[in-house]
Structure formats: C-alpha cells, structure tokens
Design an enzyme around this catalytic site. Structure first.
Site, PDB file in Angstrom:
ATOM      1  CE  LYS A  61      41.859  17.776  -8.770  1.00 47.55           C
ATOM      2  NZ  LYS A  61      41.585  17.258 -10.104  1.00 47.55           N
ATOM      3  CD  GLU A  81      39.490  17.831 -14.864  1.00 47.73           C
ATOM      4  OE1 GLU A  81      38.698  17.220 -14.098  1.00 47.73           O
ATOM      5  OE2 GLU A  81      39.230  18.913 -15.396  1.00 47.73           O
ATOM      6  NE  ARG A 105      35.137  12.683  -3.125  1.00 53.08           N
ATOM      7  CZ  ARG A 105      35.557  13.009  -4.346  1.00 53.08           C
ATOM      8  NH1 ARG A 105      35.048  12.455  -5.409  1.00 53.08           N
ATOM      9  NH2 ARG A 105      36.496  13.915  -4.483  1.00 53.08           N
TER      10      ARG A 105
HETATM   11  P1  ATP Z   1      37.507  17.224  -7.538  1.00 55.30           P
HETATM   12  O1  ATP Z   1      36.170  16.569  -7.602  1.00 55.30           O
HETATM   13  O2  ATP Z   1      37.828  17.835  -6.217  1.00 55.30           O
HETATM   14  O3  ATP Z   1      37.778  18.167  -8.682  1.00 55.30           O
HETATM   15  P2  ATP Z   1      38.468  14.934  -8.809  1.00 55.30           P
HETATM   16  O4  ATP Z   1      38.023  13.696  -8.182  1.00 55.30           O
HETATM   17  O5  ATP Z   1      37.685  15.370  -9.978  1.00 55.30           O
HETATM   18  O6  ATP Z   1      38.562  16.048  -7.707  1.00 55.30           O
HETATM   19  P3  ATP Z   1      40.590  13.992 -10.407  1.00 55.30           P
HETATM   20  O7  ATP Z   1      41.864  14.598 -10.776  1.00 55.30           O
HETATM   21  O8  ATP Z   1      39.596  13.770 -11.472  1.00 55.30           O
HETATM   22  O9  ATP Z   1      39.990  14.867  -9.243  1.00 55.30           O
HETATM   23  O10 ATP Z   1      40.854  12.644  -9.615  1.00 55.30           O
HETATM   24  C1  ATP Z   1      41.647  11.595 -10.095  1.00 55.30           C
HETATM   25  C2  ATP Z   1      41.234  10.310  -9.440  1.00 55.30           C
HETATM   26  O11 ATP Z   1      41.318  10.418  -8.029  1.00 55.30           O
HETATM   27  C3  ATP Z   1      39.802   9.970  -9.774  1.00 55.30           C
HETATM   28  O12 ATP Z   1      39.745   8.617 -10.173  1.00 55.30           O
HETATM   29  C4  ATP Z   1      39.063  10.201  -8.495  1.00 55.30           C
HETATM   30  O13 ATP Z   1      37.990   9.317  -8.359  1.00 55.30           O
HETATM   31  C5  ATP Z   1      40.136   9.968  -7.429  1.00 55.30           C
HETATM   32  N1  ATP Z   1      39.824  10.730  -6.227  1.00 55.30           N
HETATM   33  C6  ATP Z   1      39.695  12.064  -6.134  1.00 55.30           C
HETATM   34  N2  ATP Z   1      39.351  12.431  -4.881  1.00 55.30           N
HETATM   35  C7  ATP Z   1      39.275  11.291  -4.157  1.00 55.30           C
HETATM   36  C8  ATP Z   1      38.960  10.996  -2.797  1.00 55.30           C
HETATM   37  N3  ATP Z   1      38.648  11.960  -1.919  1.00 55.30           N
HETATM   38  N4  ATP Z   1      38.976   9.704  -2.404  1.00 55.30           N
HETATM   39  C9  ATP Z   1      39.304   8.733  -3.274  1.00 55.30           C
HETATM   40  N5  ATP Z   1      39.599   8.940  -4.566  1.00 55.30           N
HETATM   41  C10 ATP Z   1      39.585  10.199  -5.018  1.00 55.30           C
HETATM   42 MG    MG Z   2      37.398  14.291 -11.779  1.00 53.48          MG
END
Ligand code: ATP
Ligand code: MG
Length: 560
Positions: free
Chosen positions: A274, A37, A264
């Site tokens: 984030k 995102e 994760r």
């Molecule tokens: P946040 O929850 O902090 O806003 P997010 O996971 O929503 O972060 P995205 O931009 O949606 O952020 O993430 C893109 C991809 O990265 C998604 O498929 C997500 O599952 C993966 N991802 C994000 N954080 C992690 C993590 N700590 N470990 C493994 N994969 C991750």
């Molecule tokens: Mg997300």
C-alpha cells in the site's frame, strides 16, 4: 454467484482444517472474516484473501464471513476507502449481509479487557522514551531487559491508563504494555504494546479516545468478540500467533479463534504494497487509484477485467504456505479465457489507412452480417455497413511482400471479413513514399466472404466502412514495470523502473458503428485483443476504449 465460476469449491489445507473441525464437532458453524485496514484501495492480493474467506462462507452450510474494517489507525484512514472497499468486494461477487463491523465498535470492550489485564498483573504503563524502549527490547541474539516501570502497582497503572485515555499526556509519553517476558526468543512476546497515545479524532468515535489499541491486541480480541472460528491471515503473522493466543488465554474470552496463516499473493511486473501504491498515486506516476495499469481492483475493473476472471485466477493459484511469485500471464490467461467465452466480436482498425474499391459503385451501400461470437450461435449476427471506401490496418499492406505474407500487396487477393474477396491493384504514395491509399478491385460473386467457385484465399483482414466508422481513442496498456520484481532491484528506486510503454494512446482509431452503443462490457476486436469503453473518460462524442489484454501472450514470446 455466476454459475461459470467453480473457484471457491477447490480445496486447500485451510478447508481441510475446517472439514476436520466440523467432523469432530469442534465447531458446528464456521465464521471467517476479511479485515481490511481502510487506508487505501484493495488490490489483487486482497482478492485472494476475499475469495478465500468469503468463498468458505459461501460453500459451507450456515457459514458466514464478516467484513470488519480494522480502523485503529485514525489519521491514515478515510471513509472514502471504506466505500471503495465495499464496492470492490461486491463487484467481486461477495456479500457480508448484516455482518459489517469495525474494530472501533469494540473500543469500549477492548479498554475493559486492557483493565482486566492490568488487574491480573499482566499489563503495565511504561514511561520509557521510544528510543529507550527500542534499546531495552534487545535483538535476535540478545535478550531484552525489564523497563524500570515494569513493577508499577495495579492502582498506579489503572490511574495512568485512565489519564492516557482522557488525553492528559502527550503522545509518546506513556505506553500500555503486556507483561510477558523480555527474554522471550520471539521478540513479539517481549512486552508488546497494547495502547499508544494519539491525539487524533476518529471517523467513528470522534474525540472520545486519546489512546488507540495496537493491532496485535485489537485483532485477536475483535475476532473473539465476533466468534470467528478461523482467523485467516498471511504468513508474516505466523510469529505473532503466540501473542494472539496469549491475549485470548489471559483474557479467557468465550471464543478462541484459530489463527491460520497462508502465503500472500505476489505478482510479477507490479507492486502491491500500500505504501508503494500510495506513492504511485500521490506522486502522479499513474492517473489515480483506478489507473488501469495498477493491480488495484478499481484499476482492473476500469481496465476491463471481469470479476469472474479474478475469482478463477484466485482459485487456480490456490492457498498454501509456500512463498510464491505468480506470473502475470497466469492472471491474463484467466482473463483471456473468460473474455474469449463471453466477449462479443467487433471490427476496429487501430492504425487506419484507406482502402478504395475501384470497381464498387460510387454511391452504393449494403448491409453485411457479422458473426457476434463463433461459439455462441444464439448471439447471432449484427449489421455491418459496407461501401466503396474502407479503412484497413496499415500493417495489412506491404510493398514487395514475401510469399508468406497473406495480406495485401499488389496482385494478391484477400478476404475482407464477412464481406468480399478483394485484389490489390495499386497503391497511392505521398511525397515521402508512405502508402496513403490502397486500391483494390472486388469480386461481387464473393459476398459474405465466400467464393462460389471454391477459390481459396489464405488471408482474412478486418475493415470498417469509412463513411460509417466512428472515431475513437484507444489506450493500450502494458505491464506497469519493465522488470519482474521492481521492489527487489536494490540499486534502483522502483519508480524509475516504470515501463515507459505501459500506456500508449492511439488517436483516430476507426471502429465499426455498432460500437457507438457499446456499454462498458468487453469486446474482442478481431485480430487485436479485448477492449472495453473507459468508464471514466469515454463519452458519446469522444469515445475512449481501453485495451484489456492482447489476444495472445506477447511477453512469453519476447522472453523466449
Ligand atoms: P499492506 O501490508 O500493503 O499495507 P495489508 O496486508 O496490511 O497491506 P490490509 O488492509 O491489512 O492490508 O489487508 C486486509 C487483508 O488482506 C489481510 O487479512 C491481509 O492478510 C490480506 N492481504 C493483503 N495483501 C495480501 C496479499 N498480497 N495476498 C493475500 N492476502 C493479502
Ligand atoms: Mg494489515
């Protein structure tokens, strides 16, 4: 891809599923996707997902990985983030080629699918207030109840959705919902939202839309449109999977990707949400998204982390369904290994004090040879100027030193790295008793740091020639937080748990002159750690170096 990297080839349960799907000919070609995102910068957690998804694309024949910006939340999303995300993925060593997509590319198709659901009697426009929707949803122990608007006719739903789309209603006035089961044990299936009204223009589609699709609807449909075979996501989406499958089954999409969840990455002594990263950046707790103390990929890159080290780390931690907390030292060990193998060596004095060689001719200068890398003979040597006045590390001299102190004290002999044996004869102190100059005599027969008569010295210290040295600022970084899991300290705001010593700035450090030509790649400053020039603040006139990591894990010692 760098050939020292074997990370993506290590197997895991997801690769086992893919192997079986290829074996059974369920698929002949594998397509994964990484769906960030664009509402912030990528962090080391994202690197785990990137290495997994793009790693599969690299290792399987004909496989590809799509980069899809999940841009359904205009207002929070910025093109600045899109560019930064692309830069970070490329830096990690991965490429998406023609497979760059945006969820917004599919807004027309998503809308058509929503109409299809309405026509099937599987979606309706709800006009309850947000508060009532919450009340009607029930909770974990109580079933929800049907909205009074659930029975609207297909015609009425179509008409309302059309008006929602063209902006005739206020935000929150209506909501398009899937008609599933308000009593479902899985709350995600209690008539989840499909579209909400938002009067915000979108970076890609401008003012065309006044409604935007919800993640659970947009994601599975986008996956299906792109023909993704394996849609890999983190564990919190496990109980969204029935909804993922429900949408695709109802819509009879030509492809039905398999959602597979993995745990994760959590790393100690940092935060990765984030929301928290935004707070740290916007609140000025750090200098920006690329602050070298942050776990963002831009911060780590600026700090001097190598892509190789991060990929190696992702490979070592593996991919499983088990919740975990990885120690920072695991990441740092991957880093040290890569830097030790590749970083050229240099001499730098961080806390300088003068060393005067009393029996060395006043105006003499000579060029000595420094070994650039102990394990890389081809990297050979470099010129290091030597003269009567040197700088050494303040901590390499001690009054009344114990026997085991193999450095300088009056009467003791040490080796100056690559240079000569020197014996401390005398020190000069200021009024307050601090040593300001160390006087030594040198043995001219020990040039290169070797003695002809086989006489051994226990200690070797580093130095730079005072006349030739270049001055630099050095930024020493440490863990950003002083506790392993800042977010878990319920009694305290995580921002109050920032490690006050996480940034220590040293001025007037004295570096060997060859570092003037340093680019941003890493050096080992002998006996000190790994350092690189700061890509943002360092200039030829005012050098700034970052400490990437210490030579050894000092935290392991502390906690013992
Ligand atoms: P946040 O929850 O902090 O806003 P997010 O996971 O929503 O972060 P995205 O931009 O949606 O952020 O993430 C893109 C991809 O990265 C998604 O498929 C997500 O599952 C993966 N991802 C994000 N954080 C992690 C993590 N700590 N470990 C493994 N994969 C991750
Ligand atoms: Mg997300």
């Amino acid at each position: 891809m760098n050939d020292t990297f074997d990370g993506t080839t290590s197997s895991n349960f997801i690769r086992a599923i893919i192997d079986a799907d290829l074996e059974s000919a369920k698929h002949t070609q594998v397509i994964t996707r990484f769906p960030p995102e664009p509402n912030g910068h990528l962090h080391i957690g994202h690197a785990k997902s990137i290495c997994l998804n793009f790693g599969i694309a690299q290792d399987y024949v004909n496989a590809t990985c799509h980069l899809r910006f999940d841009d359904t939340n205009p207002g929070k999303e910025k093109s600045e983030y899109i560019n930064a995300i692309k830069e970070d993925i490329r830096w990690l060593g991965f490429e998406w080629g023609d497979n760059l997509h945006h969820t917004s590319d599919y807004f027309d198709q998503l809308y058509a699918y929503a109409i299809q659901l309405i026509k099937k009697g599987k979606a309706y426009v709800d006009s309850l207030s947000a508060d009532d929707i919450r009340l009607y949803r029930g909770n974990l122990t109580e079933p929800g109840k049907n909205s009074p608007f659930r029975g609207r006719s297909v015609e009425e739903n179509l008409e309302l959705l059309d008006k929602m789309k063209s902006g005739e209603f206020a935000e929150g006035e209506h909501l398009l919902r899937a008609k599933i089961d308000m009593a479902a044990a899985n709350i995600n299936l209690r008539d989840p939202a499909i579209y909400r009204i938002k009067h915000i223009s979108h970076p890609m589609t401008g003012d065309k839309w006044h409604i935007y699709p919800m993640y659970d609807f947009a994601h599975c449909v986008s996956d299906a449109i792109e023909g993704i075979t394996h849609s890999l996501c983190t564990l919190e989406f496990e109980n969204h999977r029935p909804l993922y499958d429900w949408f695709l089954n109802e819509l009879k999409t030509s492809a039905h990707p398999q959602q597979i969840e993995f745990s994760r990455l959590n790393l100690d002594y940092t935060v990765m949400s984030k929301r928290k990263l935004h707070e740290l950046v916007e609140g000025g707790y750090v200098s920006g998204w690329d602050d070298p103390r942050l776990p963002t990929l831009s911060g780590m890159r600026r700090r001097g982390y190598t892509a190789n080290a991060i990929r190696d780390f992702c490979s070592r931690i593996g991919v499983t369904k088990k919740e975990n907390m990885i120690e920072m030292s695991v990441l740092e060990n991957s880093l040290r290994e890569d830097l030790d193998a590749n970083a050229p060596r240099a001499l730098a004095v961080l806390d300088p004090i003068k060393l005067l060689i009393t029996n060395y001719p006043e105006d003499k200068e000579e060029i000595l040879q420094g070994v650039n890398h102990p394990k890389k003979p081809e990297a050979a040597t470099r010129d290091i100027p030597f003269s009567k006045e040197l700088y050494i590390e303040r901590s390499d001299y001690m009054d009344d030193a114990p026997k085991k102190f193999f450095r300088l004290t009056v009467g003791r002999e040490v080796r100056l790295r690559f240079a000569y044996y020197v014996t401390c004869t005398h020190v000069v102190k200021n009024d307050t008793g601090d040593v300001i100059e160390v006087h030594c005599s040198y043995d001219p027969e020990t040039r290169g740091g070797k003695s002809e008569d086989g006489r051994k010295v226990k200690g070797t210290i580093h130095w730079v020639s005072a006349k030739h040295a270049v001055s630099a600022q050095i930024r020493q970084y440490d863990r950003l937080f002083s506790v392993p899991v800042p977010a878990a300290e319920k009694a305290k705001d995580y921002k109050d748990l920032i490690n006050k010593d996480s940034l220590q700035v040293l001025e007037n450090c004295q570096l060997e002159s060859s570092l003037l030509d340093a680019n941003t790649s890493a050096y080992q400053f002998e006996r000190q750690g790994y350092f690189c020039q700061d890509s943002v603040d360092s200039t030829q006139d005012a050098l700034v170096f970052n400490r990437i990591v210490t030579l050894r894990d000092s935290w392991a010692k502390k906690s013992k």
